[in-house]
Design a protein around this motif. Structure first.
Motif, short mmCIF file in Angstrom:
data_model
loop_
_atom_site.label_atom_id
_atom_site.label_comp_id
_atom_site.label_asym_id
_atom_site.label_seq_id
_atom_site.Cartn_x
_atom_site.Cartn_y
_atom_site.Cartn_z
N ALA A 2 6.33 14.85 7.83
CA ALA A 2 4.92 14.55 7.59
C ALA A 2 4.83 13.91 6.21
CB ALA A 2 4.08 15.81 7.65
N THR A 3 4.09 12.81 6.12
CA THR A 3 4.01 12.05 4.88
C THR A 3 2.56 11.69 4.60
OG1 THR A 3 6.17 11.06 5.36
CG2 THR A 3 4.88 10.06 3.61
N VAL A 4 2.14 11.84 3.34
CA VAL A 4 0.83 11.38 2.89
C VAL A 4 1.07 10.44 1.71
CG1 VAL A 4 -1.40 12.04 1.93
CG2 VAL A 4 -0.28 13.54 3.59
N VAL A 5 0.54 9.21 1.80
CA VAL A 5 0.77 8.24 0.74
C VAL A 5 -0.52 7.50 0.40
CG1 VAL A 5 3.21 7.85 1.21
CG2 VAL A 5 1.50 6.50 2.41
N SER A 6 -0.59 7.06 -0.85
CA SER A 6 -1.68 6.20 -1.32
C SER A 6 -1.03 5.08 -2.11
CB SER A 6 -2.65 7.00 -2.20
OG SER A 6 -3.69 6.17 -2.69
N GLY A 7 -1.41 3.84 -1.80
CA GLY A 7 -0.74 2.73 -2.45
C GLY A 7 -1.68 1.58 -2.77
N GLY A 8 -1.22 0.69 -3.65
CA GLY A 8 -2.01 -0.47 -4.04
C GLY A 8 -1.15 -1.70 -4.22
N TYR A 9 -1.79 -2.87 -4.01
CA TYR A 9 -1.12 -4.16 -4.14
C TYR A 9 -1.64 -4.85 -5.40
CZ TYR A 9 -0.25 -3.36 0.85
OH TYR A 9 0.11 -2.82 2.06
N VAL A 10 -0.75 -5.28 -6.28
CA VAL A 10 -1.15 -5.94 -7.52
C VAL A 10 -0.32 -7.21 -7.72
CG1 VAL A 10 -1.87 -3.79 -8.62
CG2 VAL A 10 0.49 -4.58 -8.90
N ASN A 11 -0.75 -8.01 -8.68
CA ASN A 11 -0.05 -9.26 -9.04
C ASN A 11 0.19 -10.15 -7.81
OD1 ASN A 11 0.07 -8.24 -11.63
ND2 ASN A 11 2.17 -7.53 -11.46
N VAL A 12 -0.85 -10.29 -6.99
CA VAL A 12 -0.74 -11.13 -5.79
C VAL A 12 -0.80 -12.60 -6.18
CG1 VAL A 12 -1.76 -11.71 -3.57
CG2 VAL A 12 -1.83 -9.34 -4.39
N THR A 13 0.19 -13.37 -5.75
CA THR A 13 0.22 -14.81 -5.99
C THR A 13 0.46 -15.54 -4.68
OG1 THR A 13 2.60 -14.76 -6.49
CG2 THR A 13 1.07 -14.54 -8.35
N LEU A 14 -0.09 -16.76 -4.59
CA LEU A 14 0.09 -17.55 -3.38
C LEU A 14 1.40 -18.32 -3.42
CD1 LEU A 14 -3.53 -19.00 -2.91
CD2 LEU A 14 -2.52 -16.92 -1.91
#
Length: 228
Positions: free
Chosen positions: A170-182
């Motif tokens: 069982a896994t609980v995670v919270s995440g974010g995406y940063v420094n997005v470039t095209l």
């Protein structure tokens, strides 16, 4: 359609229609923190991960390079996927396996049409707006429920919260995406890793992997879901 669950990076929603899709090519840094519980050993602990993500819908390729800390054990993970050739290479701590890759790249990076729209939120004052979606995926013997935030204008991923329940973990995670470039700065990120010159079945990785009990449980889950 059968889809593939990413190693603590995200999840796929099996769909043929989508609410929105991100830019054709983008790169970013993905970070996440959470906790896990392994039923067989009654082990619980914290986990954290940081990954460089490369997504190329134009050429049907995804790559990520992740450092994962699970219960104090650090694993280095590489995943290279080629949807046009229906193949993926997974390298965990230098050990490579090659597996079949069903589905399309849009199954991974797009918001499926059956996702439930929750709300629109603002990040900061008069700044970034994001749509929040909720969806549930049952695949590879795992049941995943996740909230995903994407930009309202172009569907660029911003963050996610997920609960993953399987027979062994069982896994609980919270995440974010940063420094997005095209765009893709260096297409060689999609090259087959050198350690994959001699690949072997996921079963052998399960038998020989010296890492944490959590990673062993995940590999066992992959063994039952992936075929060479």
């Amino acid at each position: 359609m059968k889809c593939t669950y990413f190693l603590l990076l995200s999840f796929l929603a099996c769909a043929t229609a989508y609410k929105c899709c991100p830019p054709t090519q983008y790169e970013c840094l993905f970070g996440q923190m959470g906790g896990f519980y392994v039923e067989s050993t009654k082990q619980a602990g914290l986990l954290s991960a940081a990954a460089n993500v490369h997504s190329d819908r134009k050429n049907g390729k995804v790559a990520f390079f992740e450092e994962l800390n699970s219960g104090g054990h650090v694993s280095h993970v590489k995943l290279v996927q080629d949807y046009k050739k229906s193949v993926q290479y997974l390298v965990i701590d230098g050990v490579c396996t090659k597996t079949a890759l069903p589905g399309t790249i849009d199954d991974h990076v797009c918001i499926p049409d059956d996702a439930q729209f929750i709300t629109t939120i603002d990040y900061g004052i008069g700044a970034l707006q994001a749509n929040i979606f909720l969806y549930n995926v049952v695949q590879m013997g795992a049941n995943t429920t996740a909230y995903v935030a994407v930009k309202t204008t172009d569907c660029v991923p911003i963050g996610m919260n997920a609960v993953v329940i399987s027979a062994g973990t069982a896994t609980v995670v919270s995440g974010g995406y940063v420094n997005v470039t095209l765009g893709i700065k260096d297409p060689s990120v999609f090259d087959v890793p050198a350690s994959c010159d001699h690949t072997f079945p996921i079963k052998k990785m399960q038998d020989t992997y010296p890492g944490s009990e959590y990673m062993k449980a995940l590999i066992d889950q992959f063994k039952h879901a992936w075929s060479n």
